[in-house]
Design an enzyme around this catalytic site. Structure first.
Site, mmCIF file in Angstrom:
data_model
loop_
_atom_site.group_PDB
_atom_site.id
_atom_site.type_symbol
_atom_site.label_atom_id
_atom_site.label_comp_id
_atom_site.label_asym_id
_atom_site.label_seq_id
_atom_site.Cartn_x
_atom_site.Cartn_y
_atom_site.Cartn_z
ATOM 1 N N GLU A 122 9.335 -2.265 4.251
ATOM 2 C CA GLU A 122 8.316 -1.520 3.376
ATOM 3 C C GLU A 122 8.391 -2.624 1.992
ATOM 4 O O GLU A 122 9.177 -2.112 1.170
ATOM 5 C CB GLU A 122 8.555 -0.080 2.998
ATOM 6 C CG GLU A 122 7.348 0.031 1.875
ATOM 7 C CD GLU A 122 7.482 1.757 1.588
ATOM 8 O OE1 GLU A 122 8.505 2.419 2.112
ATOM 9 O OE2 GLU A 122 6.620 2.383 1.081
ATOM 10 N N HIS B 280 6.179 1.953 8.197
ATOM 11 C CA HIS B 280 5.597 0.785 7.536
ATOM 12 C C HIS B 280 5.602 -0.494 8.332
ATOM 13 O O HIS B 280 4.515 -0.975 8.585
ATOM 14 C CB HIS B 280 6.175 0.587 6.032
ATOM 15 C CG HIS B 280 5.998 1.583 5.274
ATOM 16 N ND1 HIS B 280 4.493 1.780 4.595
ATOM 17 C CD2 HIS B 280 6.691 2.784 4.639
ATOM 18 C CE1 HIS B 280 4.758 2.930 3.805
ATOM 19 N NE2 HIS B 280 5.805 3.585 3.996
HETATM 20 ZN ZN LIG Z 1 7.364 6.861 4.139
#
Ligand SMILES: [Zn+2]
Ligand SMILES: *[C@@H]1O[C@H](CO)[C@@H](O)[C@H](O)[C@H]1NC(C)=O
Length: 503
Positions: free
Chosen positions: A351, A376
């Site tokens: 992320e 992510h």
């Molecule tokens: Zn999260």
């Protein structure tokens, strides 16, 4: 002789013409072939639509194309390319959003427990009895208590009810208070100037809210109401991430993480009894990553204990917090390799906007540790070997488009790597992360933004259906046939109701 000359000229011309036209045909055919190849590759292309679905498809495609085609000519009109705070309310008025809202969306597989409901809901919680408040410079603290709390406070503790009514203007008081429960502001581009700033404001939200939410009765009510909000958004199942904070009550009891997990189990059981069309909840224990090994070791013990004491409730384990600043997964590799014998992993990984740094390289560790899904995977696009690996191992990527936009990874969602993941048919599930913090619906906004702003213009109902099905397919549910069968029934009902004009 003239005849011969005419014949020669004419004949040559025809030869030239026919060569040109053959080449033209070839180019057109080749283009069509390439185009078709790409369309046939994208996520959802394996879905076959029924006649009724085709009709609904025409409706949504028309709505989507209208937005895109206007946007091409007048980019300023293309709302989803702007900051989410600017368009989150206006898109709710569109017919396309209303259809998506009604659409069965399967499961939410990536959401954090205390950021599901809106700031208005949280403001409502501040009307609870026995809630004390301490207004400090630029901040505020809360605590439920029988009497004036003994905890330190830079000013003084007072009953929130008294503060509210002595303020002289309840409406203004509430409007100010609400600002503490949201990260939505009018000028995000000016205030959220870098990723650490927005993350720190985002984390303050959790800290501030903890005094309210970790009061056991509120904790249970919030979760029950969160499940209700999911159900209203046509979601049938949840895998929830939680740090499992210690809860407290008015008697001075403080409960451990096991008790917090148990309270989730009890609430979800009760919810399923009240709403038998909801398929329940599993827990992904997700404590904070910015810690040392001995803490991670104790986290793992907690997870094992939950799994023993509440069999079947724990889906697995994750570590959360801003990856750019937290400890990388590889730091805890020895502990996690050992834990992998007992626990399934659902790591947040990649992320980040960095490339070749610890947060994106977390994806390597997540994969080799056997992660079930990747939270992510925003940075995955930069790692072709890992893309091959997740395809081979069929590891789903839990993509949270709006979260990534709001938390500063991408400004314009058209540039989100998800568009490439969808085009390559990677195993994607769409999720929402913390919709309450940015005032989104549980999943409808993410579906809308993905459909209009991220996916190919040619992506249609097949993509939407596939994303919903993926959320069930990549869940940890054992009996997937049953839930997918139920999904199909609801889907047919949805299609029929759209054809009747109900949206
Ligand atoms: Zn999260
Ligand atoms: C885009 O936003 C404008 C201004 O808020 C609004 O009037 C318009 O209806 C929106 N268009 C769509 C398609 O959402």
């Amino acid at each position: 002789m003239w005849l011969v000359i005419v014949y020669l000229l004419f004949g040559d011309a025809q030869l030239v013409l026919s060569t040109v036209s053959d080449r033209y045909e070839n180019v057109i055919n080749e283009r069509d072939t390439l185009f078709k190849k790409e369309i046939d590759m994208m996520l959802g292309s394996d879905i076959v639509l029924s006649d009724s679905e085709e009709k609904v498809n025409e409706i949504i495609i028309e709505l989507k194309h209208r937005e895109l085609d206007t946007g091409l000519l007048e980019p300023g009109q293309f709302n989803v390319s702007k900051h989410f705070f600017e368009y989150k309310e206006t898109i709710k008025e569109t017919n396309l959003f209303k259809i998506i809202k009604r659409m069965p969306k399967g499961a939410i597989l990536h959401a954090h427990d205390i950021a599901i409901l809106s700031p208005d809901y949280v403001l409502g919680l501040t009307y609870s009895e026995k809630l004390y408040v301490c207004f400090e410079e630029d901040d505020v603290r809360f605590l439920f208590s029988k009497d004036i709390p003994k905890d330190t406070c830079g000013t003084r503790w007072q009953l929130l009810r008294d503060a509210r009514f002595s303020s002289g203007n309840v409406e203004k008081f509430d409007a100010e208070l609400k600002k503490y429960f949201t990260i939505v502001i009018d000028n995000p581009e000016e205030v959220y100037t870098d990723i650490n700033i927005v993350w720190s404001i985002f984390q303050d939200y959790f800290v501030r809210f903890s005094g309210i939410i970790s009061y056991k009765p509120v904790w249970e009510k919030y979760f029950y109401d969160a499940l209700k909000a999911l159900r209203d958004d046509n979601i049938m199942y949840l895998e929830i991430r939680s740090t499992l904070p210690q809860l407290y009550d008015l008697e001075g009891n403080v409960f451990d993480s096991l008790a917090t997990a148990q309270s989730y189990k009890d609430v979800s059981d009760k919810f399923v009894i009240d709403y038998p069309d909801f398929y329940g909840v599993k827990l992904i224990y997700s404590p904070l990553r910015l810690v040392d090994y001995s803490t991670v070791k104790s986290y793992i013990e907690i997870a094992k204990n939950i799994d023993n004491k509440i069999p079947g409730f724990l889906a697995g384990f994750d570590l959360v917090g801003q990856e750019d600043l937290g400890a990388p997964i590889k730091y805890f590799l020895p502990q996690l390799v050992e834990a992998g014998k007992y626990l399934k992993f659902f790591f947040h990984a990649g992320e980040t906007n960095w490339n070749g740094m610890s947060p994106d390289e977390n994806i390597f560790d997540a994969i080799v540790l056997g992660t079930q899904r990747i939270g992510h995977g925003f940075a995955l696009a930069k790692h072709p070997v890992l893309i091959e690996e997740i395809k081979k191992r069929d590891i789903a990527i839990e993509v949270n488009v709006i979260s990534n936009a709001v938390l500063g990874l991408v400004k314009d969602v058209r540039n989100h790597p998800l568009s490439s993941y969808l085009a390559q048919n990677l195993p994607v599930v769409l999720s929402c992360d913390d919709p309450g913090a940015w005032e989104a619906d549980p999943l409808s906004h993410d579906f809308y933004v993905t459909f209009v702003g991220v996916a190919n213009r040619h992506a249609d109902l097949k993509l939407l259906k596939k994303l919903a099905l993926n959320s069930l397919y990549y869940s940890t549910l054992k009996d997937k046939d049953k839930i997918i069968h139920e999904f199909e029934i609801r889907w047919i009902r949805f299609i029929d109701s759209i054809l009747k004009g109900n949206y």
